[in-house]
Design an enzyme around this catalytic site. Structure first.
Site, PDB file in Angstrom:
ATOM      1  CB  ILE A  48      -0.951  -0.007   1.215  1.00 37.07           C
ATOM      2  CG1 ILE A  48      -1.964  -1.149   1.101  1.00 37.07           C
ATOM      3  CG2 ILE A  48      -1.683   1.325   1.339  1.00 37.07           C
ATOM      4  CD1 ILE A  48      -2.790  -1.372   2.359  1.00 37.07           C
ATOM      5  CB  SER A 170      -6.226  -2.433  10.669  1.00 35.90           C
ATOM      6  OG  SER A 170      -6.950  -3.627  10.417  1.00 35.90           O
ATOM      7  CE1 TYR A 202      -1.209  -4.865  11.726  1.00 29.84           C
ATOM      8  CE2 TYR A 202      -3.505  -5.564  11.794  1.00 29.84           C
ATOM      9  CZ  TYR A 202      -2.470  -4.859  11.186  1.00 29.84           C
ATOM     10  OH  TYR A 202      -2.733  -4.138  10.037  1.00 29.84           O
ATOM     11  CE  LYS A 206      -1.889  -0.995  12.797  1.00 35.76           C
ATOM     12  NZ  LYS A 206      -1.274  -0.174  11.739  1.00 35.76           N
TER      13      LYS A 206
END
Length: 318
Positions: A48, A170, A202, A206
């Site tokens: 990305i 996310s 994770y 986020k």
């Protein structure tokens, strides 16, 4: 046989319907040109980040690829310069797992570059282990490294306003939580090295991203700098390249069928960086090129403020 064909046809039809509805991601429609503007994109040598950097370079920006892997970064610079026709695409070394490297990057950037108009904190990983400073790697890279980088560059962003800070979070933040006892005791967001534990950490990192932008927006009131967090979509990237073989084999068909390409994944980052008129939405969370409602824990003023203060202490700013 006819029944089998009917079922297969139904599955194919359902998948195609998914592709044009749930799996379809809108494009950033901004026609903004960026000649004379300078942008930093972290983790821009792949995925990305690279797609984002390419689009910004096509718009005429001076784009700094802030990456750890020098050989992959230079390869990305060459690709982006060739595809965009823009020679103002540069590499500067940044290892977000090292606070010393973050400080060195900021110092070098501020000495060499007179402008900073957009900072895109894109880099992220899912991997166990510790950073150079003893933090959990996911916590250190996904949150603390970007936190320190943003604070060190904030004055330059203010000088060049209107400017923006964009942080790639996310949808996984929905499953995150902030355990300050664990942070204070273990310098990490959680414990364990299993795939489930790492995905949990994770998600926590986020949530840190969303809360960081929430608190930063409050502190930026009265300035010409705005900030945004975002979910890029379900995108085929190599964020899990450090995962074990069995996990990658398990994920391969899912990624192939249900995840979008990196160009699609860059669209909400570009929207937050470029779209006119979203300044009043500073501090909010975006997905599919639109602002989204978030749960109470992702806009908790007290937790956001505490996370800021703890992060300041951990990176040596307090």
């Amino acid at each position: 046989m006819f029944t089998v064909l009917l079922v297969c046809g139904g599955l194919v039809g359902f998948y195609l319907l998914l592709c044009v509805t749930v799996l379809h991601l809108p494009k950033c429609k901004s026609m903004a040109k960026l000649h004379g503007k300078t942008v930093i994109v972290t983790g821009a040598n792949t995925g990305i980040g690279k797609a984002t950097a390419l689009d910004l370079s096509k718009r005429g920006a001076r784009v700094i690829l802030a990456c750890r892997d020098e050989s992959r970064a230079w390869a990305a610079v060459t690709d982006i310069q060739r595809e965009s026709g823009n020679k103002e695409v540069l590499y500067m070394h940044l290892d977000l797992a090292s606070l010393k490297s973050v400080r060195s990057f900021a110092e070098n950037f501020l000495k060499k570059e007179s402008r900073l108009d957009i900072l895109i904190s894109n880099a992220g990983l899912v991997i166990g282990g510790k950073t150079e400073d003893g933090f959990g790697r996911i916590f250190g890279v996904n949150h603390l490294g970007h936190f320190l980088l943003t604070i060190l560059l904030l004055e330059r962003l203010k000088e060049c306003g209107p400017s923006r800070v964009v942080t790639v979070s996310s949808m996984a933040h929905c499953w995150g939580k902030i355990d300050f006892d664990c942070i204070n005791t273990h310098k990490d967001l959680g414990l364990g090295n299993s795939a489930v534990a790492l995905l949990g950490m994770y998600s926590h990192s986020k949530l840190c991203n969303v809360l960081f932008m929430h608190e930063l927006a409050k502190r930026l009131k009265g300035t010409n700098v705005t900030c945004y967090s975002l979910h890029p979509g379900a995108i085929k990237t190599d964020i899990g390249r450090h995962s074990n073989l069995w996990w990658r084999l398990f994920m391969a068909p899912i990624l192939l069928l249900f995840f979008s390409d990196v160009e699609s994944g860059a669209q909400t980052s570009l929207y937050c960086a470029l779209q006119e008129g979203i300044e009043p939405l500073s501090g909010q969370y975006f997905s599919s090129c639109a602002v989204q409602n978030v749960s109470a824990k992702a806009r908790d003023d007290a937790v956001a403020k505490k996370l800021w203060e703890v992060s300041e202490r951990l990176v040596g700013l307090a």
